[in-house]
Scaffold this active site. Structure first.
Site, mmCIF file in Angstrom:
data_model
loop_
_atom_site.group_PDB
_atom_site.id
_atom_site.type_symbol
_atom_site.label_atom_id
_atom_site.label_comp_id
_atom_site.label_asym_id
_atom_site.label_seq_id
_atom_site.Cartn_x
_atom_site.Cartn_y
_atom_site.Cartn_z
ATOM 1 N N GLU A 252 -23.299 14.184 -21.325
ATOM 2 C CA GLU A 252 -24.451 15.071 -21.132
ATOM 3 C C GLU A 252 -25.680 14.406 -21.722
ATOM 4 O O GLU A 252 -25.569 13.675 -22.712
ATOM 5 C CB GLU A 252 -24.244 16.402 -21.876
ATOM 6 C CG GLU A 252 -23.186 17.287 -21.287
ATOM 7 C CD GLU A 252 -23.037 18.584 -22.093
ATOM 8 O OE1 GLU A 252 -23.955 18.936 -22.868
ATOM 9 O OE2 GLU A 252 -21.995 19.230 -21.948
ATOM 10 N N LYS A 254 -28.440 13.898 -24.156
ATOM 11 C CA LYS A 254 -28.621 14.382 -25.526
ATOM 12 C C LYS A 254 -30.117 14.579 -25.740
ATOM 13 O O LYS A 254 -30.879 13.615 -25.788
ATOM 14 C CB LYS A 254 -28.062 13.383 -26.539
ATOM 15 C CG LYS A 254 -28.174 13.889 -27.959
ATOM 16 C CD LYS A 254 -27.506 12.934 -28.933
ATOM 17 C CE LYS A 254 -27.383 13.541 -30.315
ATOM 18 N NZ LYS A 254 -28.679 13.918 -30.886
ATOM 19 N N ARG A 259 -31.264 22.570 -32.099
ATOM 20 C CA ARG A 259 -30.118 23.320 -31.591
ATOM 21 C C ARG A 259 -30.297 24.793 -31.916
ATOM 22 O O ARG A 259 -30.731 25.147 -33.008
ATOM 23 C CB ARG A 259 -28.884 22.797 -32.295
ATOM 24 C CG ARG A 259 -27.600 23.385 -31.790
ATOM 25 C CD ARG A 259 -26.511 22.516 -32.303
ATOM 26 N NE ARG A 259 -25.203 22.927 -31.876
ATOM 27 C CZ ARG A 259 -24.114 22.234 -32.151
ATOM 28 N NH1 ARG A 259 -24.208 21.116 -32.851
ATOM 29 N NH2 ARG A 259 -22.945 22.638 -31.739
ATOM 30 N N ARG A 274 -30.129 25.655 -36.349
ATOM 31 C CA ARG A 274 -29.013 24.809 -36.746
ATOM 32 C C ARG A 274 -28.529 25.162 -38.153
ATOM 33 O O ARG A 274 -27.363 25.058 -38.465
ATOM 34 C CB ARG A 274 -29.529 23.369 -36.707
ATOM 35 C CG ARG A 274 -28.497 22.356 -36.929
ATOM 36 C CD ARG A 274 -29.142 20.998 -37.088
ATOM 37 N NE ARG A 274 -28.094 20.097 -37.468
ATOM 38 C CZ ARG A 274 -27.575 19.188 -36.658
ATOM 39 N NH1 ARG A 274 -28.056 19.024 -35.458
ATOM 40 N NH2 ARG A 274 -26.592 18.436 -37.054
ATOM 41 N N PHE A 344 -25.758 24.456 -23.429
ATOM 42 C CA PHE A 344 -24.632 23.525 -23.282
ATOM 43 C C PHE A 344 -23.276 24.075 -23.706
ATOM 44 O O PHE A 344 -22.266 23.423 -23.507
ATOM 45 C CB PHE A 344 -24.900 22.159 -23.931
ATOM 46 C CG PHE A 344 -25.199 22.189 -25.408
ATOM 47 C CD1 PHE A 344 -24.209 22.467 -26.330
ATOM 48 C CD2 PHE A 344 -26.478 21.919 -25.858
ATOM 49 C CE1 PHE A 344 -24.477 22.479 -27.679
ATOM 50 C CE2 PHE A 344 -26.764 21.936 -27.219
ATOM 51 C CZ PHE A 344 -25.755 22.225 -28.129
ATOM 52 N N ARG A 416 -16.763 18.156 -37.726
ATOM 53 C CA ARG A 416 -17.368 16.959 -37.131
ATOM 54 C C ARG A 416 -16.246 16.068 -36.643
ATOM 55 O O ARG A 416 -15.769 15.193 -37.347
ATOM 56 C CB ARG A 416 -18.226 16.229 -38.185
ATOM 57 C CG ARG A 416 -19.083 15.129 -37.601
ATOM 58 C CD ARG A 416 -19.876 14.403 -38.667
ATOM 59 N NE ARG A 416 -20.967 15.182 -39.234
ATOM 60 C CZ ARG A 416 -22.104 15.458 -38.597
ATOM 61 N NH1 ARG A 416 -22.302 15.003 -37.378
ATOM 62 N NH2 ARG A 416 -23.039 16.171 -39.181
HETATM 63 P P1 AMP Z 1 -27.132 14.610 -34.430
HETATM 64 O O1 AMP Z 1 -28.128 15.652 -34.855
HETATM 65 O O2 AMP Z 1 -27.725 13.267 -34.220
HETATM 66 O O3 AMP Z 1 -25.887 14.635 -35.302
HETATM 67 O O4 AMP Z 1 -26.588 15.029 -32.977
HETATM 68 C C1 AMP Z 1 -26.032 16.260 -32.716
HETATM 69 C C2 AMP Z 1 -27.082 17.208 -32.176
HETATM 70 O O5 AMP Z 1 -27.504 16.837 -30.892
HETATM 71 C C3 AMP Z 1 -26.564 18.604 -31.950
HETATM 72 O O6 AMP Z 1 -26.511 19.337 -33.136
HETATM 73 C C4 AMP Z 1 -27.578 19.174 -30.990
HETATM 74 O O7 AMP Z 1 -28.682 19.728 -31.689
HETATM 75 C C5 AMP Z 1 -28.101 17.960 -30.263
HETATM 76 N N1 AMP Z 1 -27.811 17.928 -28.827
HETATM 77 C C6 AMP Z 1 -28.682 17.504 -27.900
HETATM 78 N N2 AMP Z 1 -28.141 17.556 -26.680
HETATM 79 C C7 AMP Z 1 -26.888 18.025 -26.812
HETATM 80 C C8 AMP Z 1 -25.833 18.292 -25.897
HETATM 81 N N3 AMP Z 1 -25.953 18.057 -24.599
HETATM 82 N N4 AMP Z 1 -24.667 18.775 -26.409
HETATM 83 C C9 AMP Z 1 -24.530 19.004 -27.733
HETATM 84 N N5 AMP Z 1 -25.507 18.762 -28.642
HETATM 85 C C10 AMP Z 1 -26.667 18.281 -28.193
#
Ligand code: AMP
Length: 569
Positions: A252, A254, A259, A274, A344, A416
């Site tokens: 998907e 990102k 979030r 979040r 999502f 995680r």
């Molecule tokens: P990170 O913050 O780098 O750990 O990446 C995870 C975060 O990516 C999630 O908590 C979401 O806020 C964000 N995110 C963006 N697009 C998506 C997606 N398609 N599915 C799940 N999370 C996503």
């Protein structure tokens, strides 16, 4: 009579001194067992460092300034005594304990006081939280004085750590679930699941004490009670993600936004960030969209909101944050920084948890229910090349990269795991120069561990700060760096040591943002040191002109930032 708070404080001391997880869990289990039904919830929260129940809207609102003035009054200590105790211990709680132990007037009055109970402490915390409005600081101080005035040094330490939210014993919610399971003889898995569903192990513990396994098994998600989020691990590239997911993944886009978890029951909609705080008021248009589009009686959904410019192009992350922080002038900001929601995941639907359903099934249901709200763009494939193309497309459209999701993966709140893997574009690290540093906190209070990073101005030869980080170096490296920087120091003011610009470090980061914090007008987001570049001299560091170039490059893909007039920003 009730259980003495001293027993809880001594337990926390024991936890702090131990790193053996099973031993820690056993000690807490033994303690929980001896509590009465109305003490269990409060004690569980406090052991985890929470003054009040997790989902309580009220907060203590006690600053260190308030606390320290009470401590000084009670012990006759002065600012220097407290500062000395802090530099000996590196911990506010332990420092307070030292000051109380050293106080002679305290030892005399303590003899006549009756011991504090767990419930008395909780009630006082509630009273402190309820004290608001005009003159509340004085009233809070009086409550604190009465509470700490009756406490022994070890109790004071524990209370202070709770009040400033720095329990730091290493005993976390996961271990508490294990203790609750042991204390009340309920399988660990049952307690863990209940904890995940209600989001608060203290509530589970209280029910375990009164209703046992039967009561705990009946616990369920609750609408308007946010659930811990499922988290992702990092994959180096799409190939690694495919391998991890047995050859086939759902990729998907990102999105680089925020979030949100959306709860809806009938017409009532609430949105959580979040960090699980209620942000509904900041996102009125998302609330309305969900009310109008989502076809379900009761539902919990997840998605990402991004700030968008013209043609729905994503705007840099910092604009979005302005929307989240906003309480006043929300209407103006809604017009100035439009946001867009992409859904999502689907967690709960009409009284049924969806978490055990495989990803593909949840996504299908979500498609049906989402109405006109778009889902994140998705590609299910087993082909590396296709996935790589999809990654390029995502980045080309200004997104962060891809999220690879295991097709048969359940939704695992708070975990995680490898069901979700993030694949991001890697930006080349920058070589920057350390121009100043600050002392750290806690364990690092004697070390220069927070570094100001600068790029060289190719025209003037000056060094221009573009970021600050305390991340990336090991303790050993920090100690050595402290010595080096002290030798290079040219000035020290309020804990900030300015140094001759000699030390070059290689710095990774996620994005370059506009920022008024530094003279150069730019700041690195999520800067972290990956290497100390002793092989490079400051003259070889990256230039501010180069950093500007990378900043501009970002906007070939993202929409240009919009200017925000002062009175609304
Ligand atoms: P990170 O913050 O780098 O750990 O990446 C995870 C975060 O990516 C999630 O908590 C979401 O806020 C964000 N995110 C963006 N697009 C998506 C997606 N398609 N599915 C799940 N999370 C996503």
């Amino acid at each position: 009579m009730g259980t003495d708070f001293k027993a809880l404080a001594e337990l926390c001391e024991k936890l702090e001194a131990s790193s053996k997880r099973t031993l820690m869990a056993n000690s807490v289990a033994t303690f929980l067992k001896r509590l009465t039904a109305d003490e269990v919830g409060a004690a569980t929260s406090m052991i985890l460092g929470r003054a009040l129940p997790k989902w309580e809207d009220r907060t203590l609102e006690v600053s260190w300034a308030t606390l320290s003035s009470v401590i000084k009054r009670l012990t006759n200590a002065n600012r220097k005594d407290l500062a000395d105790a802090f530099s000996r211990t590196g911990d506010i709680g332990a420092a307070t304990k030292l000051v109380f132990e050293a106080s002679r007037i305290r030892r005399q009055t303590m003899l006549v006081e009756s011991p504090l109970t767990v419930l008395e402490v909780r009630r006082t915390f509630e009273d402190i939280a309820e004290t608001t409005g005009y003159g509340s600081r004085e009233r809070k101080e009086r409550l604190l004085e009465a509470l700490l005035g009756r406490a022994t040094p070890v109790e004071v330490k524990c209370m202070v750590k709770i009040m400033i939210s720095e329990m730091r014993t290493g005993f976390h919610e996961g271990l508490m679930e294990l203790s609750v399971s042991k204390a009340f003889n309920i399988p660990h898995e049952v307690v863990r699941k209940a904890g995940m569903l209600v989001g608060d192990v203290a509530e589970v513990a209280a029910i375990a004490k009164v209703n046992g396994r039967g009561g705990v098994s009946k616990l369920h998600f609750r609408i308007f009670r946010p659930i811990k989020l499922m988290l992702a691990q990092r994959a180096q590239n799409v190939n690694e993600a495919l391998k991890e997911h047995s050859g086939k993944s759902a990729f998907e886009h990102k999105l680089d936004g925020a979030r949100i978890q959306i709860h809806k029951s009938g017409d009532e909609v609430r949105i959580y960030s979040r960090r699980l705080t209620d942000v509904t008021e900041s996102l009125p248009e998302i609330k309305q969209q969900v009310q109008e589009e989502v076809e379900a009686r009761k539902i919990i959904l997840e998605g990402e909101v991004i700030a968008v410019g013209e043609d729905d192009c994503p705007l840099p992350f910092q604009h979005l944050m302005r929307r989240f922080r906003r309480i006043r002038h929300v209407k103006k900001m809604v017009a100035r920084i439009p946001v867009k929601l992409y859904l999502f995941d689907l967690i709960y639907l009409n009284d049924q948890s969806m978490t055990d359903n495989p990803y593909v099934k949840r996504r299908k249901k979500l498609e049906k229910i989402a109405g006109g709200i778009p889902l994140t763009k998705q590609l299910i494939t087993e082909k590396r090349l296709e996935a790589e193309e999809f990654l390029k497309e995502a980045i080309g459209e200004g997104h962060e990269g891809l999220m690879a999701k295991r097709l048969d993966g359940a939704y695992t709140p708070g975990v995680r795991g490898k069901h979700w893997l993030k694949v991001k574009e890697v930006l080349e690290p920058l070589d920057l120069v350390i121009v100043a540093a600050e002392y750290g906190y806690g364990r690092r209070h004697n070390w220069l561990s927070d570094y100001y990073l600068a790029a060289r101005d190719a025209e003037s030869g000056e060094f221009v700060i573009v970021g600050k980080t305390f991340k990336g170096l090991t303790d050993k490296e920090i100690i050595r760096m402290t010595e080096r920087l002290k030798a290079l120091a040219v000035n020290e003011e309020r804990g900030k040591v300015t140094v001759n610009p000699c030390v070059v470090v290689e710095v990774a980061y996620n994005e370059i943002q506009k920022s008024s914090k530094y003279k150069g007008g730019m700041a690195l987001r999520f800067a972290r040191i990956i290497k100390i570049r002793d092989d490079k001299s400051a003259e070889e560091a990256d230039t501010i002109q180069g950093v500007e170039g990378i900043y501009e490059e970002q906007f070939k893909r993202k929409a240009k930032p919009i200017s925000l007039s002062n009175h609304v920003s």
